[in-house]
Design an enzyme around this catalytic site. Structure first.
Site, mmCIF file in Angstrom:
data_model
loop_
_atom_site.group_PDB
_atom_site.id
_atom_site.type_symbol
_atom_site.label_atom_id
_atom_site.label_comp_id
_atom_site.label_asym_id
_atom_site.label_seq_id
_atom_site.Cartn_x
_atom_site.Cartn_y
_atom_site.Cartn_z
ATOM 1 N N SER A 328 0.803 -1.226 0.000
ATOM 2 C CA SER A 328 0.000 0.000 0.000
ATOM 3 C C SER A 328 0.832 1.271 0.000
ATOM 4 O O SER A 328 0.279 2.368 -0.129
ATOM 5 C CB SER A 328 -0.931 0.001 1.212
ATOM 6 O OG SER A 328 -1.874 -1.048 1.114
ATOM 7 N N ASP A 352 -17.471 0.988 -0.368
ATOM 8 C CA ASP A 352 -16.671 -0.185 -0.006
ATOM 9 C C ASP A 352 -17.465 -1.090 0.923
ATOM 10 O O ASP A 352 -17.624 -0.796 2.113
ATOM 11 C CB ASP A 352 -15.382 0.255 0.685
ATOM 12 C CG ASP A 352 -14.629 -0.931 1.295
ATOM 13 O OD1 ASP A 352 -14.700 -2.029 0.704
ATOM 14 O OD2 ASP A 352 -13.985 -0.750 2.343
#
Length: 630
Positions: A328, A352
């Site tokens: 990430s 999400d």
């Protein structure tokens, strides 16, 4: 009947004698003529040849190796110097055909081991120049020197000489950046300048020592000496002094280097700290490390085997050679790509539910937070490290456009100026996969590239450079270790173009998200950020070592320690006036925020804070500048 008595003919005998005298005289005259002719030929006709040959037997030209340049840190602390040492040398031509027997005598006199005997013979067999003394044993003690002196009559061609030997006073602290010198091997001997390296037995093998070998070495000198019948020097006839190598001042800081090592606390990993304003490498740590002094005079078989076979790989330069998925930590760069390409804006939201699905595909690409974060925009996606948002963003960008933008950040190419060992890493593409696996590129592979997984491979140095570009808003400075060589700053022969965005405010949007990681209410590294007296922009990441099956959750108790995820973290500070960019990778550390982020924080503190624990005055931003920022 009795024989008559023969009367002696004196006249005939006299004639015979005269003939013999004449023949003898003629022979002597002829021999004298031959001798005179030979003397004339040798002393008149071949006078120059034999006088030169005689002079060469009496007068020898001996090389004087130059003094190797010194290496300092940015503050003048010496990192590599030259220390006087007594060495034992052997000249094979003077030792004679029984030079192997002399090695046995040396081992006997000095009470050495059979392994030393093998090493001596190996050194003697290596390529060398005629009549050049070969060092076979370094750093002789006073007792060893005395033993050699007492047994000198048994050791023709063997001498004790004083010479300067490379020494690294800080030992393992800079083994992977400065590198080390070692004995010249046969392959190197074939390509080196035979004149300039006359009398030199060591050459840079790794790191700065190798990259700047030509500058550090200097120029050889000579002296003409007169020798006696035993080859010993009786007097010096002429001398040309060598030119010493150039000193090098590095960008590294000894104190910051030690602080970074202490922050790793003995764990396997790498730390790179850059100055985003000029590309200076402030700290470069690869742990575990090794003592480079072991290699200077020749490391023993056992000691080298221990380093080579260690499961922790101390000889492996993790900063330059270690290839890891960025995880990430790559998301801020992907966010910049999305903003500049126009596929998203800072206000674009994605829902999400804990996973992402491609249209018409059942496969679920999981977010690390299985319960999901609901509606997220870019800033929140960076703060929460939301995988679903970046799956969607990568899908919108496509692999070609994503690769183009990340390539501008240095992914998939060598980024340094003076680190020849650096690996280029890998930025995968359609063409690469077809050439490598003879397969087409799948849409799902683009998604996982968006979160720094899949085929993508980066080095810690590349991650540090990505961080520096985020900090200085796309201004390219190649990371470099040498601040100046002989007082002259190195010049980049192939500078990379700056990253120019359609809207420069996109940089600030990515920075805002990274600051929320450290200081936001739901930031993944808020615990670390809350303890800072300055504002940090950071991003955590994890890199999988072994794949997890679809639908399964990562369970550390079921995974061997060396198969657990790597922990990564990047950050720069102060966020409003970046002075340092740091990338950290902790092998099998599992948690970027929990393990790698505190390491970054300690490195930032060591560079930015004064003795009072407050931000140094030169790094503070005036109030007027802060109020004018968007």
């Amino acid at each position: 009947m009795p024989q008559p008595i023969r009367i002696k003919d004196h006249e005939r005998d006299a004639r015979l004698v005269r003939k013999r005298v004449v023949v003898g005289a003629v022979a002597i005259v002829l021999l004298v003529c031959v001798l005179i002719s030979r003397l004339y030929f040798l002393q008149v006709i071949q006078y120059e040849y034999h006088s030169t040959l005689s002079e060469n037997n009496r007068v020898h030209v001996q090389p004087i190796p130059p003094t190797r340049g010194l290496i300092f840190d940015r503050n003048g602390v010496i990192i590599a110097d030259n220390r006087p040492s007594f060495s034992l040398t052997m000249t094979r031509e003077r030792a004679g055909a029984e030079w192997r027997g002399l090695l046995d005598v040396i081992v006997e006199v000095l009470e050495l081991s059979p392994d030393d005997r093998k090493l001596f013979e190996k050194r003697m067999r290596q390529g060398r120049r005629p009549f050049e003394p070969v060092p076979i044993l370094f750093e002789l003690s006073e007792e060893q020197i005395a033993r050699i002196a007492v047994n000198q009559f048994r050791l023709p061609g063997v001498e004790v000489v004083a010479q300067l030997v490379r020494h690294y006073p800080l030992g393992e602290h800079f083994a992977h950046s400065v590198g080390y010198v070692g004995r010249i091997n046969e392959a190197e001997l074939k390509v080196l300048d035979p004149i300039n390296y006359s009398g030199t037995h060591h050459i840079g093998k790794t790191g700065i020592e190798r990259f700047y070998e030509a500058e550090l070495h200097g120029q050889v000198g000579y002296e003409e000496v007169e020798t006696n019948a035993r080859g010993r020097v009786s007097r010096v006839l002429k001398r040309t002094d060598p030119l010493p190598g150039k000193d090098i001042r590095l960008t590294l800081d000894v104190q910051l280097q030690k602080a970074a090592e202490a922050a790793l606390a003995g764990r396997r990993g790498a730390v790179v700290a850059l100055d985003p304003n000029n590309g200076d490498v402030l700290a470069m740590v690869s742990q575990p490390s090794f003592n480079p002094n072991l290699f200077v005079t020749g490391i023993g078989f056992k000691a080298y085997a221990e380093l080579r076979d260690s499961i922790d790989r101390p000889l492996f330069n993790r900063v330059l050679r270690g290839l890891y998925p960025p995880g990430s930590t790559i998301k801020p760069a992907v966010a910049v790509a999305g903003l500049d390409s126009g596929v998203v804006t800072g206000a674009t939201r994605v829902f999400d539910p804990g996973f992402y699905q491609l249209p018409n595909y059942e496969h679920k690409y999981r977010n690390w937070n299985r319960t999901g974060d609901g509606w997220v925009n870019m800033e929140m996606a960076i703060m929460r490290s939301n995988d679903t948002y970046f799956y969607d963003l990568a899908h919108k960008l496509g692999v070609d456009r994503l690769g183009k933008y990340l390539g501008q950040f240095g992914i998939g190419q060598k980024v340094s100026l003076d680190m020849f060992e650096e690996s280029a890493g890998l930025m995968p593409s359609r063409e690469w996969k077809r050439a490598r696996y003879r397969q087409a590129w799948y849409p799902g592979e683009t998604l996982i590239l968006g979160i720094g997984q899949g085929y993508m491979q980066t080095t810690p140095l590349q991650l540090a450079q990505v961080t520096a570009l985020l900090a200085n808003q796309g201004k390219w400075y190649r990371p470099h270790l040498a601040k100046d060589v002989g007082g002259v700053a190195p010049v980049d022969p192939s500078p990379l173009p700056d990253i120019r965005l359609h809207d420069p405010r996109s940089w600030q949007q990515a920075s805002n998200g990274m600051q929320q990681v450290m200081h936001g209410a739901r930031g993944t590294a808020r615990k670390v950020g809350d303890s800072a007296v300055y504002r940090i922009a950071g991003k955590s990441g994890t890199a999988q070592v072994v794949a997890i099956k679809q639908g399964e959750k990562y369970d550390r108790s079921k995974v061997q320690e060396r198969h657990r995820d790597h922990a990564l973290f990047i950050g720069f500070a102060p966020a409003d006036k970046p002075q340092i960019a740091v990338a950290v990778m902790v092998e099998n550390g599992e948690s970027g925020s929990g393990v790698a982020a505190p390491v970054v924080k300690q490195v930032l503190d060591a560079w930015l804070l004064g003795p009072d624990g407050q931000l140094k005055a030169e790094y503070r931003v005036p109030v007027s500048d802060v109020s004018s920022q968007p």
